[in-house]
Design a protein around this motif. Structure first.
Motif: not given
Length: 294
Positions: A62-71
């Motif tokens: 649920n993390i988009g390419a331009r979204d911050a966060g994720g790992g």
């Protein structure tokens, strides 16, 4: 008759030649180290921007390419499982092959054929191993895309490195040790297990780690037989599974700074994992060395 005693002084010409050769050796070493240091510095400098707890404990679900966060947690799990499975397949086969070539082959026809095919496998491109597993394991046998399929492809790349490194280490074991064991009436297989392998253990572990480092960063086989996913998949035998090389490739192909930072952090994570595995191997080799046990 003139008797020459003592050590003759070294001539000035030989001193100059010695210094010149030393300078050339140091220069060659510096030239070889500069690219390595520059790559490490570049990866560390850019990777630290996103190398944090969140990056190590979260996936890209649920993390988009331009979204911050994720790992890269899902990719870390995938890489560790795939490399472990590949090692479980390649190391026993490679070690047994090396034992046959050194201890039983005796330059026979079969040993020459095996040695030839090991040399051929050494030069096989990584994408060929992926195509082979794709054609045989997935298309012919109908098995699903999975982390295990990727481990099969990686094991093909590992085997020749394990065979050649183990073979060289076994050849370095003095024949006097074997002969002493035989003289005591010990069977050949037991001499290999109790004398030859423990003596060559440190070198064999080093060769295995070279093979692990060789395959840990491979991307082409994983693209063909593993696919990728943004979710955590702890089961390498069922469904697509992400790996760190795939993660870096995927994030680096996205044209925005957020994804590029994640790609650098993934590359840094992969380097740290390989360094940690090498450190563990060194500690095991030191613990199992004859000097330590003595």
């Amino acid at each position: 008759m003139t008797v020459v005693t003592g050590i003759q002084p070294i001539s000035a010409g030989r001193r100059v030649k010695d210094r010149a050769v030393q300078a050339l050796v140091y220069l060659a070493f510096a030239i070889a180290v500069v690219p390595l240091v520059s790559v490490l510095w570049l990866v560390i400098r850019n990777g630290l921007k996103r190398f944090d707890i969140e990056f190590l404990t979260h996936s890209m679900r649920n993390i988009g390419a331009r979204d911050a966060g994720g790992g890269a947690y899902h990719a870390i799990i995938g890489t560790l499982e795939q490399v472990l499975l590949a090692s479980l397949i390649a190391v026993p086969i490679g070690l047994l092959t090396a034992i046959y070539l050194v201890e039983y082959g005796n330059g026979g026809r079969l040993s020459r054929i095996v040695s030839f095919f090991v040399d051929v496998m050494t030069g096989v491109p990584s994408v060929v191993s992926g195509l082979f597993i794709l054609a045989f394991w997935i298309l012919a046998l109908g098995m699903p895309f999975s982390g295990f399929a990727g481990a099969l492809a990686l094991s093909i790349l590992m085997m020749p490195t394990v065979v050649r490194s183990a073979e060289e280490m076994l050849r370095l074991v003095p024949n006097e040790l074997r002969e002493a064991s035989y003289a005591l009436g010990v069977p050949k297989w037991r001499s290999i297990v109790k004398v030859v392998l423990p003596t060559a253990f440190t070198g064999i572990v080093t060769g295995v780690m070279l093979a692990v480092a060789r395959v840990a960063g491979e991307t082409a086989p994983l693209l063909l037989v593993v696919f990728s996913t943004d979710s955590i998949n702890n089961d390498p035998f069922n469904g697509p599974q992400m790996g760190l090389p795939l993660y870096v490739f995927d994030q680096a192909s996205r044209p925005n700074d957020t994804a590029i930072d994640r790609a650098w952090a993934g590359a840094l994570t992969l380097i740290l994992i390989i360094m940690l595995l090498n450190l563990v191997a060194r500690l095991i080799s030191w613990w199992r060395s004859p000097a330590k046990r003595g």
